[in-house]
Design a protein around this motif. Structure first.
Motif, PDB file in Angstrom:
ATOM      1  N   ILE A  37       0.949  34.199  -1.018  1.00  0.00           N
ATOM      2  CA  ILE A  37      -0.368  34.522  -1.570  1.00  0.00           C
ATOM      3  C   ILE A  37      -0.626  36.024  -1.441  1.00  0.00           C
ATOM      4  N   LYS A  38      -0.340  36.567  -0.272  1.00  0.00           N
ATOM      5  CA  LYS A  38      -0.521  38.000  -0.055  1.00  0.00           C
ATOM      6  C   LYS A  38       0.361  38.797  -1.011  1.00  0.00           C
ATOM      7  N   ASP A  39       1.598  38.360  -1.200  1.00  0.00           N
ATOM      8  CA  ASP A  39       2.526  39.038  -2.098  1.00  0.00           C
ATOM      9  C   ASP A  39       1.970  39.116  -3.526  1.00  0.00           C
ATOM     10  N   TYR A  40       1.367  38.034  -3.997  1.00  0.00           N
ATOM     11  CA  TYR A  40       0.760  38.052  -5.331  1.00  0.00           C
ATOM     12  C   TYR A  40      -0.310  39.137  -5.421  1.00  0.00           C
ATOM     13  N   PHE A  41      -1.143  39.218  -4.400  1.00  0.00           N
ATOM     14  CA  PHE A  41      -2.244  40.181  -4.445  1.00  0.00           C
ATOM     15  C   PHE A  41      -1.780  41.627  -4.275  1.00  0.00           C
ATOM     16  N   VAL A  42      -0.602  41.846  -3.711  1.00  0.00           N
ATOM     17  CA  VAL A  42      -0.065  43.205  -3.640  1.00  0.00           C
ATOM     18  C   VAL A  42       0.018  43.796  -5.050  1.00  0.00           C
ATOM     19  N   SER A  43       0.564  43.036  -5.999  1.00  0.00           N
ATOM     20  CA  SER A  43       0.685  43.557  -7.367  1.00  0.00           C
ATOM     21  C   SER A  43      -0.613  43.397  -8.159  1.00  0.00           C
ATOM     22  N   PHE A  44      -1.307  42.282  -8.000  1.00  0.00           N
ATOM     23  CA  PHE A  44      -2.529  42.026  -8.775  1.00  0.00           C
ATOM     24  C   PHE A  44      -3.596  43.083  -8.503  1.00  0.00           C
ATOM     25  N   LEU A  45      -3.764  43.467  -7.250  1.00  0.00           N
ATOM     26  CA  LEU A  45      -4.824  44.416  -6.896  1.00  0.00           C
ATOM     27  C   LEU A  45      -4.565  45.827  -7.414  1.00  0.00           C
ATOM     28  N   LYS A  46      -3.325  46.132  -7.771  1.00  0.00           N
ATOM     29  CA  LYS A  46      -3.024  47.442  -8.362  1.00  0.00           C
ATOM     30  C   LYS A  46      -3.761  47.637  -9.685  1.00  0.00           C
ATOM     31  N   ASN A  47      -4.174  46.525 -10.318  1.00  0.00           N
ATOM     32  CA  ASN A  47      -4.915  46.573 -11.581  1.00  0.00           C
ATOM     33  C   ASN A  47      -6.401  46.865 -11.384  1.00  0.00           C
TER      34      ASN A  47
END
Length: 94
Positions: A37-47
């Motif tokens: 879950i954290k890994d997904y948000f690493v890339s998603f939050l860059k947006n």
């Protein structure tokens, strides 16, 4: 939105229950562990996403609550809009 605004994947991932399953808006990989879950948000939050609930339906039970509906993210980096379905089940955890 407050957790997303921190741009901290750990802060967002900590909001999920210990046995949560995330079916992400912008990924076709189910996430069933804290690390994934954290890994997904690493890339998603860059947006730099900001979400808005367009339609929601809430059901309340004993020690749980469900909120399901349609939301739209506006990506602060590009201005792109992404609609998606959501379902959150909130549970009481000690």
């Amino acid at each position: 939105n407050s957790a997303l605004a921190t741009e901290d994947p750990d802060a967002v991932a900590k909001r999920y229950a210990s046995k949560a399953v995330l079916l992400p808006t912008m990924s076709d990989i189910p996430r069933a562990t804290y690390d994934s879950i954290k890994d997904y948000f690493v890339s998603f939050l860059k947006n730099k996403p900001q979400g808005e609930i367009l339609e929601g339906h809430v059901t309340i039970g004993h020690n749980w609550c469900q909120d399901a509906g349609i939301y739209e993210f506006t990506m602060g980096v590009s201005g792109a809009k992404v609609k998606g379905r959501y379902s959150f089940v909130y549970v009481w955890e000690n």
